[in-house]
Design an enzyme around this catalytic site. Sequence first.
Site, short mmCIF file in Angstrom:
data_model
loop_
_atom_site.label_atom_id
_atom_site.label_comp_id
_atom_site.label_asym_id
_atom_site.label_seq_id
_atom_site.Cartn_x
_atom_site.Cartn_y
_atom_site.Cartn_z
N ARG A 1 -10.89 8.55 20.75
CA ARG A 1 -10.60 8.29 22.17
C ARG A 1 -10.44 9.60 22.94
NH1 ARG A 1 -6.15 4.07 20.23
NH2 ARG A 1 -6.16 5.66 18.64
N HIS B 1 -12.75 2.92 -0.21
CA HIS B 1 -12.82 1.90 0.84
C HIS B 1 -13.52 0.64 0.33
CE1 HIS B 1 -12.86 5.21 4.19
NE2 HIS B 1 -11.62 4.79 3.99
N GLY C 1 -15.40 2.41 14.34
CA GLY C 1 -16.53 1.47 14.31
C GLY C 1 -16.27 0.23 15.14
N GLU C 2 -15.01 -0.24 15.15
CA GLU C 2 -14.70 -1.47 15.90
C GLU C 2 -14.49 -1.22 17.39
OE1 GLU C 2 -11.30 -3.33 13.94
OE2 GLU C 2 -12.24 -2.92 12.01
N ASN D 1 0.88 -1.17 0.00
CA ASN D 1 0.00 0.00 0.00
C ASN D 1 0.92 1.22 0.00
OD1 ASN D 1 -1.79 2.03 0.51
ND2 ASN D 1 -2.73 1.07 2.30
N ARG E 1 -2.52 -2.13 -3.51
CA ARG E 1 -3.73 -1.32 -3.33
C ARG E 1 -3.62 -0.12 -4.27
NH1 ARG E 1 -5.20 3.05 1.18
NH2 ARG E 1 -7.34 3.37 0.51
N LYS F 1 3.14 0.76 3.24
CA LYS F 1 2.79 -0.27 4.22
C LYS F 1 2.88 -1.61 3.50
CE LYS F 1 -0.43 2.59 6.77
NZ LYS F 1 -1.79 3.06 6.58
N HIS G 1 -18.00 2.14 7.58
CA HIS G 1 -16.54 2.05 7.75
C HIS G 1 -16.09 3.37 8.38
CE1 HIS G 1 -12.33 1.03 6.36
NE2 HIS G 1 -12.24 2.32 6.66
N LEU G 2 -15.82 3.33 9.69
CA LEU G 2 -15.49 4.55 10.43
C LEU G 2 -14.05 4.48 10.92
CD1 LEU G 2 -18.77 4.67 12.60
CD2 LEU G 2 -18.41 5.59 10.29
N GLY G 3 -13.14 4.95 10.08
CA GLY G 3 -11.74 5.05 10.49
C GLY G 3 -11.41 6.52 10.58
N ASN G 4 -10.17 6.87 10.23
CA ASN G 4 -9.85 8.29 10.15
C ASN G 4 -10.59 8.85 8.93
OD1 ASN G 4 -8.66 10.52 11.19
ND2 ASN G 4 -6.71 10.18 10.16
N GLU H 1 -8.31 -5.19 5.18
CA GLU H 1 -8.08 -4.88 3.77
C GLU H 1 -6.90 -5.66 3.20
OE1 GLU H 1 -8.78 -0.84 5.25
OE2 GLU H 1 -9.31 -0.32 3.19
N ARG I 1 -11.58 15.44 7.36
CA ARG I 1 -12.36 15.87 6.19
C ARG I 1 -13.77 16.25 6.61
NH1 ARG I 1 -10.92 10.58 3.46
NH2 ARG I 1 -8.77 10.87 2.83
P1 ADP Z 1 -7.36 4.75 8.92
O1 ADP Z 1 -8.47 5.45 8.20
O2 ADP Z 1 -6.16 5.60 9.16
O3 ADP Z 1 -7.07 3.35 8.42
P2 ADP Z 1 -8.32 3.39 11.31
O4 ADP Z 1 -9.38 2.53 10.76
O5 ADP Z 1 -7.08 2.75 11.83
O6 ADP Z 1 -7.97 4.59 10.36
O7 ADP Z 1 -8.97 4.27 12.50
C1 ADP Z 1 -8.21 5.19 13.21
C2 ADP Z 1 -9.13 5.91 14.18
O8 ADP Z 1 -9.81 4.96 15.00
C3 ADP Z 1 -8.41 6.81 15.15
O9 ADP Z 1 -8.20 8.10 14.62
C4 ADP Z 1 -9.37 6.86 16.34
O10 ADP Z 1 -10.28 7.92 16.15
C5 ADP Z 1 -10.15 5.57 16.23
N1 ADP Z 1 -9.86 4.62 17.30
C6 ADP Z 1 -8.87 3.71 17.36
N2 ADP Z 1 -8.93 3.02 18.53
C7 ADP Z 1 -9.98 3.50 19.21
C8 ADP Z 1 -10.58 3.22 20.48
N3 ADP Z 1 -10.09 2.28 21.29
N4 ADP Z 1 -11.66 3.93 20.84
C9 ADP Z 1 -12.17 4.89 20.03
N5 ADP Z 1 -11.66 5.20 18.84
C10 ADP Z 1 -10.58 4.53 18.42
#
Ligand code: ADP
Length: 403
Positions: free
Chosen positions: A289, A185, A337-338, A13, A96, A20, A213-216, A389, A246
């Site tokens: 967090r 995604h 999300g996780e 990636n 990727r 990565k 899908h809730l990441g950054n 992924e 964003r």
């Molecule tokens: P990316 O889009 O960079 O792949 P990830 O899916 O790894 O992102 O998600 C990163 C985000 O997940 C962090 O910015 C943070 O907001 C959130 N996160 C990670 N661990 C936790 C946690 N234990 N509790 C709440 N939010 C978390």
Amino acid sequence: MTEARPHRVLVLNSGSSSVKYQLLDMRDGSRPAGGLVERIGEGSSRLVHTPPGGGEVRERTEPIADHAAALKAVAAELAADGLGLDSPELAAIGHRVVHGGKHFTEPTLIDEAVLAEIERLIPVAPLHNPANLTGIRTARELRPDLPQVAVFDTAFHTTMPEAAARYAIDVATADAHRIRRYGFHGTSHAYVSRRTAELLGKEPSEVNVIVLHLGNGASASAVRGGRCEDTSMGLTPLEGLVMGTRSGDVDPAVVFHLKRVAGMDTDEIDTLLNKRSGLVGLCGDNDMREIRRRIEEGDEAARLAFDIYIHRLRKYIGAYYAVLGRVDAVVFTAGVGENAAPVREAAIAGLEELGLVVDGELNAVRGDEPRLISPVYARVAVAVVPTDEELEIATQTYALVRG
Ligand code: ADP
């Protein structure tokens, strides 16, 4: 001794200043090695390598000038573990690639024509595709004979009907500049929607799923019977949900306003909406967090940022419920999300009439396995399914090269 047939896939990636990598053994899905190189092109580039068998993580900081040097450093680390790129056990490299446009609907074996098409898509993915291309070209130089496969973030979304994929703007202008909703995604949405069907004991073709899908970066999708029908990201990953940095959806006239009234130029507005907005723009933090910790302390800005994030998320859940008509599961994945139980709880609260309920105790459980967080009586399942992924890219790559 007979030689084992090639059974490993290296997933790469390549980002604008990072690479990565993850080596996967396709016999059992295990990960013999992986790591990342970051701050490529800076004096203080860093390589972190996790060797096989739980060995000690190797980390070093040194100038790494470009992606070619980064990949060579990765190859050397792998070789030191007996897993070099020249290993006969390496079946393929899976890359990727962020933007595959309308053209790439499937994982694709890379050749010169494919590289040319990825290059043609640079105007719609100016940040991502050039880095992806550099990674591919360097890997091909290192192993010209090895099959290399491009797995596109957009591919899963190419099944979207025109009604969802088109913006309501002048057709000739849109077509001339390839302006449409592509979505991103996709590898995660594909993997997670399939795993959700498994969790429900059904075939993907039998279930309708809303994937969050809730990441950054963050995106939602509406998946009917394994096929994507709508997704929240558009021409670029800027559209849709509130994200770490964003804005997600804004009135496009905000851009004209910033130009005319605030005197900002296009690049400044691009940076504002992509890097200085979302949670970070609202409260100064993009880590959920930290935001939750501040809310506990009574911080008003963090509370408002959280509320805006949740409000947008709920709007998409409602919208995709209407798109699908019947929903079997709403599923949360990626970092937020996780891990963030309060986000899941707030996103679903009060939606009993839609058949959506979260069980507080189940929601509080932490774990790496797909799991239900809705009570048994609920009409619609609510689930947490960790995304993967790398595994999905490796699986698609391996399936293609094995025929
Ligand atoms: P990316 O889009 O960079 O792949 P990830 O899916 O790894 O992102 O998600 C990163 C985000 O997940 C962090 O910015 C943070 O907001 C959130 N996160 C990670 N661990 C936790 C946690 N234990 N509790 C709440 N939010 C978390």
